[in-house]
Write a protein that holds these residues in place. Sequence first.
Motif, PDB file in Angstrom:
ATOM      1  N   ASN A  16     -14.828 -12.638   1.911  1.00 40.93           N
ATOM      2  CA  ASN A  16     -15.433 -11.473   1.634  1.00 40.93           C
ATOM      3  C   ASN A  16     -16.672 -11.660   3.499  1.00 40.93           C
ATOM      4  OD1 ASN A  16     -17.089  -8.793   1.921  1.00 40.93           O
ATOM      5  ND2 ASN A  16     -16.918  -8.428  -0.050  1.00 40.93           N
ATOM      6  N   ALA A  17     -16.584 -11.515   4.589  1.00 45.52           N
ATOM      7  CA  ALA A  17     -18.034 -11.991   5.126  1.00 45.52           C
ATOM      8  C   ALA A  17     -18.722 -11.554   4.815  1.00 45.52           C
ATOM      9  CB  ALA A  17     -17.257 -11.504   6.651  1.00 45.52           C
ATOM     10  N   LEU A  63     -22.852 -11.433  -5.216  1.00 47.18           N
ATOM     11  CA  LEU A  63     -22.188 -10.847  -4.800  1.00 47.18           C
ATOM     12  C   LEU A  63     -21.078 -10.996  -4.499  1.00 47.18           C
ATOM     13  CD1 LEU A  63     -24.638 -10.737  -1.252  1.00 47.18           C
ATOM     14  CD2 LEU A  63     -24.238  -8.656  -2.700  1.00 47.18           C
ATOM     15  N   LEU A  64     -20.989 -12.348  -4.538  1.00 40.79           N
ATOM     16  CA  LEU A  64     -18.989 -12.241  -4.044  1.00 40.79           C
ATOM     17  C   LEU A  64     -18.360 -12.256  -5.409  1.00 40.79           C
ATOM     18  CD1 LEU A  64     -19.150 -16.170  -1.695  1.00 40.79           C
ATOM     19  CD2 LEU A  64     -18.036 -13.759  -1.633  1.00 40.79           C
ATOM     20  N   TYR A  70     -13.304 -14.432  -8.246  1.00 39.52           N
ATOM     21  CA  TYR A  70     -13.310 -15.563  -8.090  1.00 39.52           C
ATOM     22  C   TYR A  70     -13.746 -16.026  -6.669  1.00 39.52           C
ATOM     23  CZ  TYR A  70     -10.501 -15.483 -11.912  1.00 39.52           C
ATOM     24  OH  TYR A  70     -10.168 -15.206 -14.038  1.00 39.52           O
ATOM     25  N   GLY A  71     -13.946 -15.458  -5.369  1.00 41.22           N
ATOM     26  CA  GLY A  71     -14.220 -15.362  -3.947  1.00 41.22           C
ATOM     27  C   GLY A  71     -16.006 -16.887  -4.454  1.00 41.22           C
ATOM     28  N   PRO A  75     -16.833 -17.338   7.568  1.00 40.96           N
ATOM     29  CA  PRO A  75     -15.855 -16.709   6.758  1.00 40.96           C
ATOM     30  C   PRO A  75     -14.467 -16.034   7.580  1.00 40.96           C
ATOM     31  CG  PRO A  75     -17.756 -15.492   6.405  1.00 40.96           C
ATOM     32  CD  PRO A  75     -17.923 -16.763   7.098  1.00 40.96           C
ATOM     33  N   TYR A  76     -15.116 -15.712   9.185  1.00 43.30           N
ATOM     34  CA  TYR A  76     -13.797 -15.806   9.956  1.00 43.30           C
ATOM     35  C   TYR A  76     -13.413 -15.931  10.279  1.00 43.30           C
ATOM     36  CZ  TYR A  76     -16.091 -11.133   9.854  1.00 43.30           C
ATOM     37  OH  TYR A  76     -16.926  -9.949   9.834  1.00 43.30           O
TER      38      TYR A  76
END
Length: 592
Positions: free
Chosen positions: A162-163, A178-179, A186-187, A223-224
């Motif tokens: 999640n960017a 945040l993640l 599990y981010g 992340p991208y």
Amino acid sequence: MANSLRPAAGLLALAALSALFAAAISVKLDTTYRTLLTSGQTVNGKVFAQTKTFDGKPIYATDYEKSQVLDRLEISHAVDFSALVKMGNQLYLTVQTEFFPPSNLFIVKVKSNSSGLLTATDMETVDFSEWGGLWLACSGQLVKNKGSSSYKVLGAEEYEPNARHFSFARNLTQLRSLLETDPYFYGYADVVNFMRYFGVYPFANNLSLPVITMQDVQTKFNPYAYGYVSQLDMRQGMYRASKLYTLGRISHEMAYVMPDRMTVYLPDDHSTGGGFFMFRADKAGDFSKGSLYSVKLTQLSPSKGAPQDSLFNVTWVLLGKGNQADLTARVDKVTFSDIFDVASPNASFACPAGFSSVNTATGFECLKLKAGKEVEAAFFETRRYAALVGGTTEFSKLEGLSFDSKTGTVFMAMSVVRRHMEDNMRQNVSNPSFDRGGPNHVRLGFNPCGCIFGMHVDAKTMMGHTLKGVLCGSPIARDAQGNTCSTSSIAGPDNLQVLRNQKLIIAEDSEGLHINNVLWAMDIATGNLTQMYRVPAPGYSDAEFTGNYVYHIGGKQYMMTNINNYDKSGGVPGAIGYFGPWTIKENEIIEL
């Protein structure tokens, strides 16, 4: 060397497997399962499924739950998609591993003896360092380049990071917090485990290995760079690896190329709030330029009805036109905050003026697209942008696809029907959180056992126009063996393949709903199900079937079937194996 999977009772192959294929070709078939490779096996001095860094060094394993770096090298037992190809006189097998990140893609040289039995002779790890490494590789498809002996192997990176959180976190504690608020919990574990690809580790250790810092994340991890379809171009003795930014950034289960070689369907395998996308290439077989679309569903069947009785109208919303060269130039120069402004809703969950509400795999959000950022939004924030422009982002665990040309149907596996797919419910209990702020396009009854849907396509354009339920599993009270879905039908459908004899192969990843994961064959004409074989328990209690594809090589048929045993349950490694070889006539081919 090729041998039967250990122990002797390893795969419970059923007589129905022989009957399934024999019915198509009038030949009695040997249904012995043969193991080609297991995780950790040495091939010509190289360790199969060993996880490596960007510069080819072995990675040490971690125990995330215990916050430990272990004094052993990481071997992935989550072997997923594999493709068997022949170029010139050489057989190759490509294999990608999934958990734990980073993922790897292997090219294995294979030889066959006079009987067609296969043996691995050499292997190498594909270099994805130019693309930042390979993230959570899932399923795939083998595509032969028209008019040549070369191939494309299309893989898929799922559960993209999640960017948004990387734009706002100032330290690792904030990033983790945040993640771990995302529906996909599990981010953070995925990110810090992936950082081993760059040589830094998530925990202090006694091995003199560097420990991750926020600066490492900010300078090494974009992340991208993750969440795309991977492409392996294979020509005799050569390969080139890339990621196809043109096909959008989502939790890709696979990329499914239709017979026109221009239309590519893209299932979004997120736990809930996923989309379904379509790419239309400008030129057949070339996926570097084209248009990206999101599905938009209009439900025609009653709300809260059984998924197997559902019916939808299908339309397509254009997200944007893109080309690989342009997107490659943009991907390292953009952050989430460059694309969107964000705001908080009021107490009634209304967004401020100028902001639009969306509800996707990343939850309820108030977003505003920044001026001139349509291209970045379409291809790097595909799901969020689809929701902003009216697409449907309400699928839960949309998995494998396969096309039946005789009925014009793309079969789609939905491992579970829940949350965003319900009507302001969560598992049949009133809960508006998954539909709040969204269009609530999908309003079905809860089914934890999952379903197969069928999308009918136009014969000329290959574009879908209607979607309906085909087959669903049946929830039951826990039986004596521990099953919570009836063993007479599916549970957690995952990978699919249509065979030429009008059979749909359905591989399960039931996550315990069936104590034995099953490989099924569904008669497309009648809907009747046959169990082909199943994974035993104990031993493979968490294992799933992957890579169930039939290949025709030099007059012989092989059905590749892999065992993804990601946590090495029962102490049993992941396995690459096959049924066959079956010698049959050319006009009796049962592959796609």
